[in-house]
Design a protein around this motif. Structure first.
Motif, PDB file in Angstrom:
ATOM      1  N   UNK A  12       8.546  -7.793   0.797  1.00 46.63           N
ATOM      2  CA  UNK A  12       8.010  -6.655   0.048  1.00 46.63           C
ATOM      3  C   UNK A  12       8.770  -5.385   0.407  1.00 46.63           C
ATOM      4  N   UNK A  13       9.021  -5.218   1.708  1.00 47.68           N
ATOM      5  CA  UNK A  13       9.744  -4.020   2.144  1.00 47.68           C
ATOM      6  C   UNK A  13      11.110  -3.937   1.478  1.00 47.68           C
ATOM      7  N   UNK A  14      11.821  -5.050   1.448  1.00 46.50           N
ATOM      8  CA  UNK A  14      13.154  -5.039   0.842  1.00 46.50           C
ATOM      9  C   UNK A  14      13.093  -4.792  -0.658  1.00 46.50           C
ATOM     10  N   UNK A  15      12.047  -5.299  -1.297  1.00 44.53           N
ATOM     11  CA  UNK A  15      11.908  -5.036  -2.735  1.00 44.53           C
ATOM     12  C   UNK A  15      11.668  -3.552  -2.988  1.00 44.53           C
ATOM     13  N   UNK A  16      10.844  -2.943  -2.138  1.00 45.59           N
ATOM     14  CA  UNK A  16      10.589  -1.507  -2.282  1.00 45.59           C
ATOM     15  C   UNK A  16      11.877  -0.730  -2.006  1.00 45.59           C
TER      16      UNK A  16
ATOM     17  N   UNK B 270      14.671   4.862  -3.394  1.00 49.45           N
ATOM     18  CA  UNK B 270      13.998   6.025  -3.958  1.00 49.45           C
ATOM     19  C   UNK B 270      12.709   6.271  -3.180  1.00 49.45           C
ATOM     20  N   UNK B 271      12.520   7.513  -2.776  1.00 48.69           N
ATOM     21  CA  UNK B 271      11.326   7.864  -2.018  1.00 48.69           C
ATOM     22  C   UNK B 271      10.043   7.482  -2.750  1.00 48.69           C
ATOM     23  N   UNK B 272      10.050   7.658  -4.062  1.00 52.47           N
ATOM     24  CA  UNK B 272       8.838   7.406  -4.848  1.00 52.47           C
ATOM     25  C   UNK B 272       8.311   5.993  -4.609  1.00 52.47           C
ATOM     26  N   UNK B 273       9.222   5.027  -4.553  1.00 47.90           N
ATOM     27  CA  UNK B 273       8.789   3.641  -4.375  1.00 47.90           C
ATOM     28  C   UNK B 273       8.150   3.430  -3.004  1.00 47.90           C
ATOM     29  N   UNK B 274       8.640   4.140  -2.015  1.00 46.90           N
ATOM     30  CA  UNK B 274       8.097   3.980  -0.663  1.00 46.90           C
ATOM     31  C   UNK B 274       6.732   4.637  -0.511  1.00 46.90           C
ATOM     32  N   UNK B 275       6.356   5.455  -1.488  1.00 51.25           N
ATOM     33  CA  UNK B 275       5.087   6.163  -1.386  1.00 51.25           C
ATOM     34  C   UNK B 275       4.128   5.714  -2.482  1.00 51.25           C
TER      35      UNK B 275
ATOM     36  N   UNK C 141       7.760   3.910   4.902  1.00 49.00           N
ATOM     37  CA  UNK C 141       9.159   4.250   4.626  1.00 49.00           C
ATOM     38  C   UNK C 141      10.073   3.697   5.704  1.00 49.00           C
ATOM     39  N   UNK C 142       9.641   3.804   6.944  1.00 48.94           N
ATOM     40  CA  UNK C 142      10.374   3.204   8.050  1.00 48.94           C
ATOM     41  C   UNK C 142       9.431   2.247   8.761  1.00 48.94           C
ATOM     42  N   UNK C 143       9.724   0.953   8.729  1.00 44.00           N
ATOM     43  CA  UNK C 143       8.828   0.001   9.409  1.00 44.00           C
ATOM     44  C   UNK C 143       8.677   0.373  10.878  1.00 44.00           C
TER      45      UNK C 143
ATOM     46  N   UNK D 182       2.830  13.340  -4.475  1.00 43.11           N
ATOM     47  CA  UNK D 182       4.084  13.588  -5.185  1.00 43.11           C
ATOM     48  C   UNK D 182       4.670  12.330  -5.803  1.00 43.11           C
ATOM     49  N   UNK D 183       4.351  11.161  -5.209  1.00 43.28           N
ATOM     50  CA  UNK D 183       4.979   9.925  -5.687  1.00 43.28           C
ATOM     51  C   UNK D 183       4.010   9.024  -6.447  1.00 43.28           C
ATOM     52  N   UNK D 184       2.769   9.012  -6.040  1.00 43.34           N
ATOM     53  CA  UNK D 184       1.824   8.031  -6.573  1.00 43.34           C
ATOM     54  C   UNK D 184       0.452   8.665  -6.669  1.00 43.34           C
ATOM     55  N   UNK D 185      -0.139   8.596  -7.847  1.00 47.19           N
ATOM     56  CA  UNK D 185      -1.444   9.209  -8.039  1.00 47.19           C
ATOM     57  C   UNK D 185      -2.118   8.525  -9.210  1.00 47.19           C
ATOM     58  N   UNK D 186      -3.417   8.696  -9.313  1.00 50.66           N
ATOM     59  CA  UNK D 186      -4.168   8.148 -10.430  1.00 50.66           C
ATOM     60  C   UNK D 186      -4.756   9.330 -11.179  1.00 50.66           C
ATOM     61  N   UNK D 187      -4.472   9.405 -12.449  1.00 48.65           N
ATOM     62  CA  UNK D 187      -4.880  10.565 -13.231  1.00 48.65           C
ATOM     63  C   UNK D 187      -6.334  10.509 -13.635  1.00 48.65           C
ATOM     64  N   UNK D 188      -6.958  11.670 -13.656  1.00 49.39           N
ATOM     65  CA  UNK D 188      -8.373  11.754 -14.048  1.00 49.39           C
ATOM     66  C   UNK D 188      -8.498  11.908 -15.564  1.00 49.39           C
TER      67      UNK D 188
END
Lengths: 653, 653
Positions: B498-502, B507-512, B603-605, B647-653
């Motif tokens: 999973x880590x390698x796929x991310x 891209x920072x967004x994927x790690x967050x 982001x860093x294991x 900034x990277x991941x959120x759920x909209x209301x």
């Protein structure tokens, strides 16, 4: 009014104050008392959002006056905002936590609105500061230019060790550095997050203090009860405190005085109108002696005035401090006249060369043969001629006869070289060869010595080994090289400023590049160790310019933990026998300015504890077209291998 | 010939061989002996570059035959290249080190030329493997698709503890996992660097073994002397070894048999022509019993054949294993018909809801009032009607009267809902409300209950709390919610895949971002712990949907160190009293397929040792437009705070 001016650089002193509704009055009384800025709470300390009724002013928070009570320049030049010290974002009490978050965000927003240069954040409480850091980190993302100074006590605190917290392996008292370190890592080393050190009466060890000079300390808050009393009853500081303050001055750290007066200075200097911790009325528009903390300020000013002025060379290098430069590519690129000009001015360097050539001449040619024996010497990379000159001066000084081949690949420098020879009348002694010494092939085995100045800050990093390999063909079997050998050195450093500068490019390439830099705001964590050595001439058949070295550094146990942002590199060269030349700090040649240190960054800084050594690996790798370094850390934890295959940083052949 | 086929997925078995000039013969004898692939040394093991004279074939390295002796497909399907096991890149002997580097690079280049699928790298020697890793890392940068399997012994080795190496704090034996971990971190978690586990006769603890299933293990090499002997003299494995092999099969890890035969199986099966460790002549073109390791292969095949077939649901989910999906945004987006279709098939889920409604109906309405009392129930987010159906079935089952308001914001689902009501003849009991429950405002305080299925894999992550807050206005004061509460859970996992796929997105967004994923190749390092709980209805005046939780995980001491690549998240919901529903592994509702787990990456294991707990912080943050999580680690070391301000991941209301 600054503490004074030294070398064009002023140092200011501020004062921490209580909350005051009338901030204009507060500022006036303190500025007139000769402080440069004040550090007042921005908001009434009794305010709690959860208790606030909406009656008073329809939810207007109780700030110290509107933005109009001071001019914009007064706000930004003379006020550092102090965030409410009651806030506790890691409290178990959820109401207090929420109140703290709301207040912190309100106050920072207000300070931003006022364009303050900085706000002082209260110190984290206890060992856990994650929620505080999360909130500050959120604020930092959208902040204007304002700095946030996290207040950090400059001592090991025993407070939390009592609470049965098993978080710390050592089981000992909590080191405030650890708290700072956790906070800044959580906030991703944000460049606007910096430190205000609280200086109290006791100080930790010198090694422990030293760490902070690689950290982004912007301010030091000296408490009045940290002062001693001299024979006349005036405040003064212990020798160790004095030394520390001088270091603060040297690192452009602003001083703030905090606390009430605790010294009874003589009556003529004590303001009679100092009542209830407030001193207001007697201040005139000029500096007067009336401020209750005036004697402390005077003492600080005295320490600053008393400092030795910077040596000329240091003053000249002020603007280079902690400024990262890419290393030269002298083989691939031709240097410019200006660069030659600068380096030729290094008197000390060339006098060392002259000494080395003199000694070698005396060794090779006995007095009785002085008139008959001519030594043939090749200057490898003659540039515009300084080594030719140094060699000829050595010959003159020793009365030996010399013939010089000056080999230079840069055709532009050769032009200067020709006019120099003409000007000095060296036509019979000096032969100029306009060629790359790796290609030229005329004088095989005729040369006794070669002299070169091909060293970079890290010794071999400008490819001296590869160049001298090329020149070795010309050398007689018992020929020598000046320098005869050189060694690179490394030491781990805390260097948050350099790290942030590298990081700001947001690019892997920058993290895998070595930089030439005048190190200043850097903490050297362990003595440097030798890395790669090259000796010339090298007659081994299995000769290789590849190198691999494993280094193990121990951090002194009284340092505490420290952050390693990278490695400072140096060199030392043996020119001839005991004549050496170098920049390794403990044996550096004095007053030489041709080389700054080199800095190898780490992509992810590594926190090192005194009980676990830092194990570092450096490689010098060579291909047919380039030379590069790779480096990594394997203990206390492994880093990535930096600059794999020289993908980011290399020196072209 | 594969070991057999199960659920469309084959397992292969290879054999490690000696060096053989005639690789075609070697392959034929082993393939005919029913192995699927061979693992031979690519180069004569006596070769050393530094000793090689250029006479034999002008510097041609002694490989096992030219590329023409096998067809391209034979090379790639049936040969895994074994790199010379004498190489030692971290030797103190520089000649050996250089020979090793040259040989390694030559062999890998040759294997790439042959398009082999993988090469087996010999195990690192000792605790220091930096130079080996540096060399492999250089190779990895330019490698074709080939995998490099680093051979790692599956046991704690005492070899190096003797050498007085003080590198390890524990002072105990070196754990081969630590060596692997250092190697892969040095190589930046390169996705082509994987593991071949050497399985010997003794096995470490179950927890220690478990770690490897989150690591990129591609192959397990079983040594013949790891086998026991059964009553008939045939090889067999201990129960623990058997269990381990079944796990290998489950994780698509290829088996390789290594070593000579150590069992005297009955004479009819022992090849008479087995001489000097080589078995050649008697092999025909078909599988025969003659291979000296045939009895070992048969046993491995037997273990594979004996495995229970996968349950239907697992088989259905095979293609989802370790496949990262972005979580739904059910509030902002409308689901598609296909999504409804899939989720509606989850019989178990709706029968749990039916049980909960039945119990609640029985509690609320005594038998004597069954005919007179009507309960008004609102399905919040009715979708295409499964909860409406479950509720009505509960009413029928209990003989209670029910009136249902089905509120649904997706106008497309409302179409289906209308036809369902018509089709089922529910017109008198069901009222459809086509509206967002947060906006609708008609039935204030008329509803007894609301029933909803708004939960995501992490419970509140699809904003169930915010939706039900909106619905709460309609509820009578003593009204209830089904579910009445739900709690999220987290546990640290090793998940290199999973880590390698991310990481591959760079891209920072994927790690967050948190991902929905069917966890398979994952090692769960510590039992999960509850994180956030929401209860409904919530009448507190200081109600907030923000949450903060600090978790502390202990890794069992017999695990050894382990890498935490991120956190697996689950939920458990109490529908009504003892009726629950959830995916937290220890209490998961069986045979439910609506939810996979959620995965929060780091982001860093972070490498965690058993003696230092893992301290983790999770926040649920809310603004007026969105909800998001932030997370970080503060022990054993601090990470950055992930997903600052959403900034990277959120759920909209």
């Amino acid at each position: 009014m600054p503490l004074g001016q030294k070398t064009g650089d002023s140092r200011y002193c501020g004062v921490e104050t209580q909350f005051e509704d009338d901030i204009a009055k507060l500022l006036a009384s303190n500025i007139n008392g000769c402080f440069d800025f004040i550090l007042p709470p921005l908001m009434d300390p009794t305010y709690r959002p959860s208790l606030a009724s909406n009656e008073n002013g329809a939810g207007v928070p109780p700030f110290s006056g509107s933005d109009l009570v001071l001019s914009p320049s007064q706000w930004s030049s003379h006020v550092v905002g102090k965030i409410s010290s009651w806030i506790d974002l890691d409290s178990e009490d959820q109401v207090l936590r929420m109140d703290s978050e709301i207040t912190l965000k309100q106050e920072i927003a207000w300070a931003s609105h006022l364009s303050l240069q900085a706000c002082l954040l209260p110190p984290p409480r206890g060992t856990s500061c994650a929620n505080y850091a999360r909130c500050v980190n959120q604020i930092l993302q959208g902040l204007n230019k304002m700095q946030l100074w996290l207040r950090v006590p400059l001592e090991k605190s025993d407070n939390d060790a009592m609470e049965g917290d098993t978080n710390h392996l050592s089981g000992g008292p909590v080191d405030s550095w650890d708290c700072w370190n956790s906070f800044r890592v959580l906030c991703e080393h944000h460049s606007q997050l910096s430190i205000a050190l609280d200086v109290l009466s006791s100080l930790p060890s010198g090694n422990s203090l030293g760490r902070w000079f690689g950290e982004p300390v912007k301010s030091a808050i000296i408490h009045t009860n940290a002062f001693l009393t001299n024979a006349k009853g005036y405040p003064c500081l212990s020798k160790r405190h004095q030394k520390l303050l001088v270091e603060f001055f040297n690192h452009s750290i602003q001083i703030v005085i905090s606390g009430g007066p605790v010294h009874n200075t003589s009556t003529e200097n004590v303001p009679t109108n100092y009542i209830d911790g407030k001193f207001l009325k007697a201040c005139s528009i000029f500096c007067i002696d009336g401020h209750p903390l005036r004697s402390y300020l005077d003492y600080i000013g005295h320490l600053y005035q008393r400092m030795d002025p910077l040596p000329e060379q240091e003053r000249f290098e002020l603007s280079y401090r902690d400024f990262l430069q890419s290393p030269l590519q002298p083989l691939m690129d031709n240097l410019e006249a200006q660069t030659y000009e600068t380096f030729e001015k290094d008197v000390v360097k060339y006098s060392q060369y002259q000494r080395a050539v003199s000694k070698a001449l005396m060794d090779r040619v006995p007095d009785e043969d002085a008139c008959t024996t001519t030594t043939v010497l090749m200057v490898v990379g003659a540039g515009r001629g300084p080594l030719v000159r140094a060699s000829l001066q050595a010959a003159e000084e020793t009365g030996r006869k010399l013939k010089v081949y000056a080999v230079e690949k840069n055709p532009n420098a050769v032009v200067t070289l020709h006019s120099l020879v003409k000007l000095e009348g060296w036509e019979n002694t000096v032969t100029i060869v306009s060629s790359d010494m790796r290609c030229w092939d005329a004088l095989r085995k005729l040369i006794y010595w070669y002299v070169s100045e091909l060293l970079g800050s890290f010794g071999d990093n400008e490819l001296s080994p590869e160049c001298l390999d090329g020149a070795q063909r010309f050398l007689k079997d018992n020929g020598i090289s000046i320098p005869s050998s050189y060694t690179s050195f490394l030491q781990p450093v805390t260097a948050s400023k350099l790290y942030n500068d590298v990081k700001s490019h947001n690019d892997l390439v920058q993290f895998e590049t070595a930089y030439v830099v005048k190190l200043h705001s850097v903490a050297k964590l362990s003595p440097s160790q030798p890395v790669f050595t090259f000796s010339h001439p090298e007659h081994s058949t299995k000769k290789s310019n590849q190198r691999y070295k494993k280094l193990r550094f121990e951090i002194p146990s009284d340092t505490g933990s420290a952050m390693v942002h990278g490695f400072a590199g140096y060199f030392d060269a043996t020119l001839y026998k005991d004549v050496h030349l170098g920049i390794e700090p403990s044996i550096a040649t004095p007053n030489m300015f041709s080389w700054f240190a080199i800095f190898f960054p780490l992509r992810t800084p590594i926190c090192v504890r005194p009980d676990s050594p830092l194990e570092v690996h450096f490689w010098r790798c060579c291909s047919s077209t380039k030379v590069w370094y790779e480096w990594c850390v394997t203990s206390p934890s492994s880093s990535a291998i930096h600059n794999c295959n020289g993908r980011s940083y290399w020196v072209g052949l």
